[in-house]
Design an enzyme around this catalytic site. Structure first.
Site, PDB file in Angstrom:
ATOM      1  N   SER A 126       0.841  -1.186   0.000  1.00  0.00           N
ATOM      2  CA  SER A 126       0.000   0.000   0.000  1.00  0.00           C
ATOM      3  C   SER A 126       0.881   1.243   0.000  1.00  0.00           C
ATOM      4  CB  SER A 126      -0.912   0.005   1.227  1.00  0.00           C
ATOM      5  OG  SER A 126      -1.544   1.251   1.302  1.00  0.00           O
ATOM      6  N   ASP A 133      -4.766   3.707  -1.276  1.00  0.00           N
ATOM      7  CA  ASP A 133      -5.804   4.000  -0.283  1.00  0.00           C
ATOM      8  C   ASP A 133      -6.340   5.408  -0.461  1.00  0.00           C
ATOM      9  OD1 ASP A 133      -6.078   1.631   1.353  1.00  0.00           O
ATOM     10  OD2 ASP A 133      -3.988   1.961   1.923  1.00  0.00           O
ATOM     11  N   HIS A 142      -8.436   1.527  -3.542  1.00  0.00           N
ATOM     12  CA  HIS A 142      -9.337   1.182  -2.443  1.00  0.00           C
ATOM     13  C   HIS A 142     -10.082   2.460  -2.084  1.00  0.00           C
ATOM     14  CE1 HIS A 142      -9.638  -0.155   2.062  1.00  0.00           C
ATOM     15  NE2 HIS A 142     -10.819  -0.021   1.483  1.00  0.00           N
ATOM     16  N   MET A 194     -11.330  -6.163   5.343  1.00  0.00           N
ATOM     17  CA  MET A 194     -10.599  -5.249   6.217  1.00  0.00           C
ATOM     18  C   MET A 194     -10.317  -5.925   7.565  1.00  0.00           C
ATOM     19  SD  MET A 194     -10.145  -2.707   4.330  1.00  0.00           S
ATOM     20  CE  MET A 194      -9.228  -1.797   5.578  1.00  0.00           C
ATOM     21  N   ASP A 196      -6.512  -6.739   4.318  1.00  0.00           N
ATOM     22  CA  ASP A 196      -5.969  -5.377   4.389  1.00  0.00           C
ATOM     23  C   ASP A 196      -6.037  -4.821   5.813  1.00  0.00           C
ATOM     24  OD1 ASP A 196      -5.126  -2.809   3.840  1.00  0.00           O
ATOM     25  OD2 ASP A 196      -6.960  -2.202   2.796  1.00  0.00           O
TER      26      ASP A 196
END
Ligand code: DX5
Ligand code: ZN
Length: 216
Positions: A6, A33, A64, A135, A173
Site C-alpha cells: 500500500s 488507499d 481502495h 478489512m 488489508d
C-alpha cells in the site's frame, strides 16, 4: 502469496525509487488507499497520485475507495490508470451502476468489507467481484493493529466462495506483518496488503518474506 504494497506508507518524495524496490521484489499489485475525510476520518490521495504511480509500473493498480460517493468519482479513478476499484459495501450509492461503469471500461470490481460487516450480507457483491477486500482494521489509517477475529472471517469467506463456486480472490488489508500474515494465509487469503510493515524496513526483504509464505 501475492503481495500488494500500500503506497500510503511510501516516502512520497521517493515514490519512484520505493516502487522500483517493490518491482524488484516482484509484487502482484499496488494498493492505493483513497480517503475522502467523510467515509473515514482521514484524507489521502486523489487520481493524480494514481497517475504518478501508473507512470512507475505496469503492474495491477487497485484503488481502495474509502469514499462516500464512488458513483460520482469512480470514473476519475479508472481514467487515472486503476485496473481494479474496491468499493465499500457499507456505502451502497447506486452500487450496480458503479459496477457496470467499471466493467464497461474493461476494468475489475471488488467489494470491500469492514470488520463489523458480516460477509453473508455482501454475497451479492462477492459473486460479482474479481477480488474481495476483507478489512482487518477499521479503515482510515495505516499502522493499526490487526483485529484477531479477522482470521475467522477469512475462513468464513473462503468457505462461502469455495462452496458457491465464486471466482473471487481474498485480499486481506490492515495490520498485516511478519507476526500476523501466516494466520491470514492459513485461513485462506490469496493476497496480502501491507503498508507500514513493508515501508518501515528493507522493502525487498519484507516483500520477499510475505511472498514466501505458504499455507501450512
Ligand atoms: C486502512 C487502509 C490500509 C492500510 C494498511 O484504511 O485501507 O490499506 O493503509 O496499512 P497497514 O499495513 O500499516 O495496516
Ligand atoms: Zn486499503
Amino acid at each position: 502469496m501475492l503481495v500488494s504494497p500500500s503506497v500510503i506508507s511510501c516516502r512520497l518524495e521517493n515514490l519512484a525509487s520505493e516502487i522500483s524496490h517493490c518491482e524488484k521484489a516482484g509484487v502482484y499489485s499496488y494498493h492505493l488507499d483513497v480517503m475522502d475525510g467523510s467515509f473515514v476520518p482521514n484524507l489521502t490521495m486523489g487520481p493524480d497520485l494514481i497517475k504518478a504511480v501508473r507512470r512507475c509500473t505496469s503492474r495491477r493498480l487497485e484503488a481502495h475507495l474509502m469514499i462516500e460517493r464512488p458513483d460520482i468519482y469512480a470514473e476519475k479513478f479508472l481514467d487515472a490508470g486503476s485496473d481494479l476499484l474496491f468499493i465499500h459495501g457499507e456505502v451502497l450509492a447506486n452500487f450496480q451502476k458503479v459496477i457496470e461503469k467499471i466493467k464497461e471500461k474493461g476494468k475489475k470490481f471488488g467489494i470491500a468489507i469492514n470488520p463489523e460487516t458480516p460477509v453473508e450480507r455482501m454475497e451479492k457483491w462477492i459473486a460479482q467481484s474479481d477480488t474481495v477486500l476483507l478489512m482487518s482494521v477499521h479503515p482510515g489509517f495505516s499502522g493499526q493493529s490487526f483485529i484477531g477475529s479477522s482470521v475467522e472471517k477469512i475462513r468464513e469467506l473462503r468457505k462461502l466462495i469455495d462452496s458457491r463456486g465464486y471466482s473471487a480472490k481474498i485480499e486481506v488489508d490492515g495490520g498485516v506483518n511478519d507476526r500476523t500474515a501466516q494466520s491470514c494465509v492459513d485461513a485462506g487469503a490469496d493476497i496480502l496488503v501491507s503498508a507500514s510493515y513493508i515501508f518501515s524496513g528493507d522493502i525487498e526483504e519484507r516483500i520477499s518474506f510475505l511472498s514466501g509464505l505458504i499455507r501450512s
